[in-house]
Write an enzyme that holds these catalytic residues in place. Structure first.
Site, PDB file in Angstrom:
ATOM      1  N   CYS A   1       0.893  -1.121   0.012  1.00 33.89           N
ATOM      2  CA  CYS A   1      -0.072   0.060  -0.020  1.00 33.89           C
ATOM      3  C   CYS A   1       1.005   1.023  -0.004  1.00 33.89           C
ATOM      4  O   CYS A   1       0.889   1.981  -0.875  1.00 33.89           O
ATOM      5  CB  CYS A   1      -0.925  -0.002   1.133  1.00 33.89           C
ATOM      6  SG  CYS A   1      -1.536  -1.534   1.516  1.00 33.89           S
ATOM      7  N   ILE A   2       1.530   1.443   1.022  1.00 36.96           N
ATOM      8  CA  ILE A   2       2.269   2.501   1.251  1.00 36.96           C
ATOM      9  C   ILE A   2       3.312   3.028   0.084  1.00 36.96           C
ATOM     10  O   ILE A   2       3.173   4.010  -0.200  1.00 36.96           O
ATOM     11  CB  ILE A   2       2.877   3.047   2.468  1.00 36.96           C
ATOM     12  CG1 ILE A   2       1.679   2.379   3.679  1.00 36.96           C
ATOM     13  CG2 ILE A   2       3.418   4.391   3.097  1.00 36.96           C
ATOM     14  CD1 ILE A   2       0.646   3.384   3.683  1.00 36.96           C
TER      15      ILE A   2
END
Ligand code: SAJ
Length: 440
Positions: free
Chosen positions: A272-273
């Site tokens: 995600c990040i």
């Protein structure tokens, strides 16, 4: 909210479809089933569907019992037969949105799921996209495909975007009690989405459009990536100043307002990040806008593995050793503590860099018995006294709570600590991230 619309998604015998039964889709399916809704889960992997139908959990945050309970109650069934989407009154799409090899958004999984939905689309269905993606995806990629059916959005069918906010391993904020943002293509779409999701989420946060919902999610993760990039740069600065970055961040975190603690580390892992901000920067490039913060943060975060291996170089050099021929123990290869996921883990970059410099690299991670990446594989080692005394340096990359970092500090001759896991241990000296070994 039109009464008819509300009733449609409040009905007892509603069937809720979830496409993608991973760390987002399966917890969503379980929450819906727990609320009494009959859930039909869809996955392209037969092994995933079969495992769920036999009452097995393949994700860390759900136990076999939690799955089996819903399966035995007849509220959860998994299948690979996408034609059965026609049985569903509502469908959530929870498929991966990775980056391609050229670091561009790969929405092929969203498109494949949308094609399957479109093929089975029937009047009255609600479709919710949950996969994190760039603003515009729901309206520009999903909607046109669904409208090929000739059905009209907001009248014949309903389409929303509602971002997932799953934090793997978090036992406080989970699917049900984490506020859920949702935005529809039309007001009626939003009403339909709120009507269904209010049955199994404690708090809903309706926003005015799918783009607002898409950008909300990307902002959340970009906020993290940029702030992690900031503290990683502070770590590079503190190293040059001879200041202990952990002390500085802990001191700054005593400010009761206007500061939020992030910690530096070996780089940015997870699916995600490190990924989501690139969806936004890609989208903005198509609109001739340069997302400077995202790009700078990404530059710093992706340079951290090199900083870590530089510390290993420096620590070995002080002992008169070259990296080439040295035996290095990497402690913790999951992308963050107390989980087993290695996707985008900076540990892999650290291992590859050290092996590229001729080191013999071994690793220990109680959550990851075997590490496989891009055709290479490594077997995890047990943390024995023999291993610890046989290595030239141990580098702590991910600090799992169940690893005895004090023993590593005691037995390994040199220790590089990228997570402050050895904080407060006496005996060695705290000089930046080289916490044990000959002085400069
Ligand atoms: N990291 C740091 N310093 C920090 C925080 C994290 O170096 O201060 C690193 C971690 O080690 C990890 C990476 O960043 O490699 C991502 O960490 P993360 O804590 O953001 O964890 P994810 O990616 O599993 O989950 C995040 C969610 N995490 C939190 O909010 C704490 C949340 O942002 C999203 O719900 C989720 O991504 C998602 O699915 O989008």
């Amino acid at each position: 909210m039109s009464q008819k619309l509300a009733e449609r998604f409040q009905k007892e015998d509603l069937i809720f479809g979830v496409i993608g039964l991973g760390y987002v889709g399966l917890p969503l399916a379980i929450e819906a089933a727990r609320s009494g809704i009959r859930v039909l889960g869809f996955d392209v992997k037969a092994s995933v569907a079969e495992g769920i139908n036999q009452g097995f959990s393949h994700i860390q945050d759900l136990t076999d019992d939690e799955i089996g309970e819903q399966v035995r109650a007849g509220r959860l069934e998994a299948t690979t037969d996408m034609a059965r989407l026609a049985e569903c009154d509502a469908i959530s799409i929870c498929v991966p949105t990775p980056l391609s090899k050229t670091r561009d958004p790969d929405v092929s999984f969203i498109f494949a799921a949308t094609e399957a939905v479109s093929g089975a689309l029937k009047p009255g269905q609600l479709i919710v996209l949950e996969s994190t993606t760039y603003p515009g995806t729901t309206r520009e990629v999903v909607l046109p495909e669904l409208e090929k059916s000739g059905l009209i959005v907001g009248e014949d069918f309903f389409l929303c975007f509602s971002p997932e906010r799953v934090d793997p391993g978090n036992t406080v904020w989970m699917t049900k009690n984490t506020p859920k943002v949702i935005g529809g293509v039309t007001a009626a779409c939003s009403q339909a989405g709120v009507s269904l999701y209010s049955r199994f989420f404690d708090t809903l946060v309706p926003v005015s459009s799918t783009e607002a919902a898409e950008l909300t999610k990307i902002l959340e993760n970009t906020f993290r990536a940029v702030n992690i990039g900031l503290v990683n740069e502070v770590a590079l600065i503190a190293d040059r100043l001879g200041v202990d970055v952990w002390e500085v961040i802990d001191a700054a975190a005593t400010k009761p307002f206007g500061f939020m603690k992030f910690t530096p580390g070996p780089g940015l892992g997870g699916h995600c990040i490190p990924v989501d901000p690139h969806y936004l920067s890609w989208k903005m490039r198509t609109m001739n806008y340069k997302t400077r913060f995202i790009d700078v943060a990404s530059e710093i975060n992706s340079a951290m593995p090199e900083f870590v291996t530089g510390k290993v170089w420096e620590a070995l050099n002080r002992a008169g050793k070259a990296v080439k021929g040295s035996k290095v123990l990497v402690v913790g290869v999951a992308y963050k503590p107390d989980i087993d996921d290695v996707r985008e883990s900076p540990a892999v970059d650290v291992i590859r860099l050290l092996e590229g410099d001729g080191a013999e690299v071994v690793y220990h991670d109680p959550y990851v018995p075997r590490l496989e990446e891009d055709g290479s594989s490594w077997e995890g080692q047990d943390l024995t006294d023999e291993l610890l005394s046989s290595v030239d340096v141990a580098v702590i990359v991910t600090n799992h709570s169940n690893v005895d970092h004090g023993r590593i500090f005691e037995l390994a001759p040199i220790v590089v600590d990228t997570r402050n896991a050895t904080k407060g241990l006496d005996g060695g000296f705290q000089e930046g991230w080289i916490v044990k070994g000959p002085r400069a």
